[in-house]
Each structure stands twice: as structure tokens, then as C-alpha cells.
Write an enzyme that holds these catalytic residues in place. Sequence first.
Site, PDB file in Angstrom:
ATOM      1  CB  CYS A  18      58.065  29.106  33.928  1.00 31.60           C
ATOM      2  SG  CYS A  18      57.641  30.742  34.532  1.00 31.60           S
ATOM      3  CD  GLN A  47      42.193  32.564  43.281  1.00 31.84           C
ATOM      4  OE1 GLN A  47      43.113  32.304  42.520  1.00 31.84           O
ATOM      5  NE2 GLN A  47      41.311  31.660  43.664  1.00 31.84           N
ATOM      6  CG  ASP A  95      38.065  27.314  44.397  1.00 36.91           C
ATOM      7  OD1 ASP A  95      38.810  26.500  43.812  1.00 36.91           O
ATOM      8  OD2 ASP A  95      38.344  28.524  44.503  1.00 36.91           O
ATOM      9  CB  CYS A 108      43.539  24.293  41.199  1.00 32.39           C
ATOM     10  SG  CYS A 108      43.558  23.374  42.737  1.00 32.39           S
TER      11      CYS A 108
END
Length: 457
Positions: free
Chosen positions: A87, A289, A387, A414
Site C-alpha cells: 500500500c 478481478q 479494457d 487501469c
Amino acid sequence: MAKIQAPVKKGETVHVSVADLTHEGKGVAKVDGYPLFIEGILPGETGEIEVTKLNKGYGFARLIRLEQASPERVEPPCPVYDECGGCQLQHLSYTGQMEMKYNQVRNVIDRIAKLPHVPVHPVLGMDDPWRYRNKAQVPVGLSGGRIVAGFYKKRSHEIIDMTECLIQHEESDAIIQKVKDVCAAHGVMPYDEQRHKGVLRHVMARIGYQTGEKMAVLITRTHELPNKDAIVEGIRAAIPGITSIVQNVNPDKTNVIFGSQTQTLYGENVIYDTIGGIKFAISARSFYQVNPVQTEVLYNRALEYAGLTGEETVIDAYCGIGTISLFLAQKAKQVYGVEIVPQAIEDAKQNAELNGITNAYFEAGKAEEVIPAWFKQGIKPDVIVVDPPRKGCDEALLDTILKMKPKKVVYVSCNPGTLARDLRVLEDGGYKTREVQPVDMFPQTVHVEAVAVLELI
Ligand code: SAH
């Protein structure tokens, strides 16, 4: 080599104030116009930093001491946030994260796509931006004589033991802990990367968000898994309701996680999950996903943008296991999906069958080759959905779209930078971008997903 002209020296400490955040989540501070990138500091903050690296047009620095904190700064709830690197935004409030992601999309739409008048909507975020991932895969190793499983310390291959990951489903944490414990109890040696010895390399956990089904995957160097039966029994006892235990063998000296051989040790070789009422069979190696809640949000928006009435022919380029294709097939006359990974196409066909969907056709190959071939065969799509991976659409595909002239293009992305680049190409070819909707698929990280709709004018 040209001499680097920078107003600071390596090792120098300076006081800075931060005005911006890079797409990697680093603070940007300018010293006499020269940008320095600094981890862990936010816009609106001031601090003392040490310059660590100088390049021609920019440099890097390390935060020594925060002086003025931003009101958007929060205490990262994860105890290993600094060491892990998985993160990048836990020190920023969720509202702050959404604002950063919005700005990122707005900026590239203005500057790269040159579409300052096109609306970019506020980011669709999560009510609870934690525990959202349905798949965890962690390396296993030996540390201080103990079997550990967790993550590689930033910029290293040292494994840090981890008992929980706050963006993972709780069940995934439990699976990883239990598999580790059971394997340790039965004398399974963890993999030793340096000597290429030992057995257990990685553990993967997968959860069906809607179904609650659970899969554990043991990735081993050797075929032989000592005490296999006892291990399977141990895992089943430790994780009530587990539906699938799988072994994958990767004998190679490589950073790639999976090997080519997979066998099911217990239960089914897939778990099931549903997105928007469509059922998916997910095997150990299937792409799927990772944020099921937001995937549905994203696909609903894509579906809305496609504006289907039941009469349309739709192409889904870069279709993966057919998630978007099958979602759209419910509302379209015919859907064509193309994807480069043959196994994903096999999954897509099985998923169509599983749902009794007969108006979806799938083909393996490169979108930029298969779609022109379809065009030559006379297939005329009303809507094209793309995509693509981070690098965006292949130029040949964009050319083909301009030749095929579908009424609508729905672009799921993305990477806002390549989205903006490709929107410009489509605009120059006669399309008009109506709106852009960012969706937060990966809270606490810097990743930004967005969907745009274009119409032929
Ligand atoms: N739409 C899918 C997957 C999108 S990810 C979903 O939502 O689940 C992008 C996909 O593009 C990956 O599956 C990748 O394998 C595929 N891909 C990459 N390059 C490609 C190319 N040139 N042609 C077709 N597919 C490609």
C-alpha cells in the site's frame, strides 16, 4: 555525461513544503524549481528532508522530520505499512485518496487528452475501503529457524512474517496462517531462494466473495509434498468449509510464482463466485478481478455507457475470462470477446456455458490482429469495449476502431495516462468523449481505474 545542475547536493538536508503528489504517492517539493520526490510526505505539509539522489531534471529525498502535518494525514492502521510497500496511501485519509485520484485523472484528461471541457466525475469509492481483496499470494521462507509467510521487505527478498493484511479478506489471512502452521507441524521445509532448496514457495488464498467458497494453493518446488495426506487433513480441520486445496509445482529458479503443473489435493479444482448475477469458475491460475465489490460498480457504469437495448453487436477487446463480455451479453444481441491468453479464453467459454449464455463468442489472439480479421469477415460492432493492460491500446487496434466506426467506444482503463493518450487518438479520428468516471478499485494504493464513453459524431 552532462553535469547535473541541481540547487541541492546529495546528502544535504533542507526544509521544504510539499505542493503535489506523484502518481506513485510520493510528495513533490520544489527547491528553486527543481523537483524532489519524497516518500511519506503529503501536499500541504512541511518537513526536513535529506537529498538522496540527483538526476538531471529531478531528484529524490528522504523525510527526516515532519514539521507541519496535513489535516488529511492519518495514522496508518497497518503495523508493517512502512516496510511492506504493498500500500502507498495509508497515511492519507480516504477522502484525500479520492481527491488525489480524481486530480490525477482530471490532469491527464486536461493535459494529455486535451479535453478540459469533458466532465470527470468524482471517484466512486468504497463505503469500507479495507479488506476488499479476494486473492492473496505470499512468499514463504525461513527466518531465525522459523517458517515465515508474508511479503518481501521493500526492495529486497527478505520475507517479513505477517499475520494480517488489512486490504485482504479476513479468510485469506486465516488460510495463509493455517497453511503455514500445518506445513510447519508436518516438517515441510520452506523454500530457500538462495540455495534453491526446500519445498513450500508460496501460499495463495482465494475467496468467493458472494459464495464464501475458499481455495488454498500450495506452490511447491518439488512434486513431492511430504506428509501430503496429513497436511490436507490438517488444513481441512483448521479451515472449516474450505472447498478446494490445490498444489502447483514450480521447480524453476525464478521470480515467477506459478509453475506449469497443477493438481487438486482436495475438493474441486475451482471455486465459484458471482459478479452482477453471472457465475464464474475460478481456478488457481485464472485471472479474476481482485475487488469484487468495485468490479460490479465499474461494470455497471460500463454497461450504462454501452446503452444496450438488446439489438447490438458488441466487441470486448482484452476480455480476460469474459467478465465484461458476459455481463454485456445479457443486454446485447451478440458479443465477441478477444484475449491474448488462451487459458483465459477457455475459462471465458466455460463461464458462458455455466451461465447458459449462447450469444458470446470468444477467440484467443491479439486484439490488434483478431479484430481487424473480424472486420474483414463483415462483423460490424455497434459498441466496442476495451479494457487494455497498463500500456493502453495497440495503435493498430485504435486504427481498426476508426475504420469500423462503432457508434460507441467504452474505454475501461487501469492507467489514466494511456487512457488520455488513446482518447486523443480517437478524438482526432472523429469520436467525442462524453464523460469519464474514475472508480476506486484499489483503496490504500495509488492505482486508479476509470471508464470513459465516446460517441461517433
Ligand atoms: N476485461 C477483463 C481483463 C482486463 S485485463 C476483466 O475485466 O477481467 C487486460 C487483459 O488484456 C489481460 O487479460 C491480458 O492478458 C490481455 N491482453 C494483453 N495484451 C493483449 C492483446 N494485445 N490482445 C488481447 N488481449 C491482451
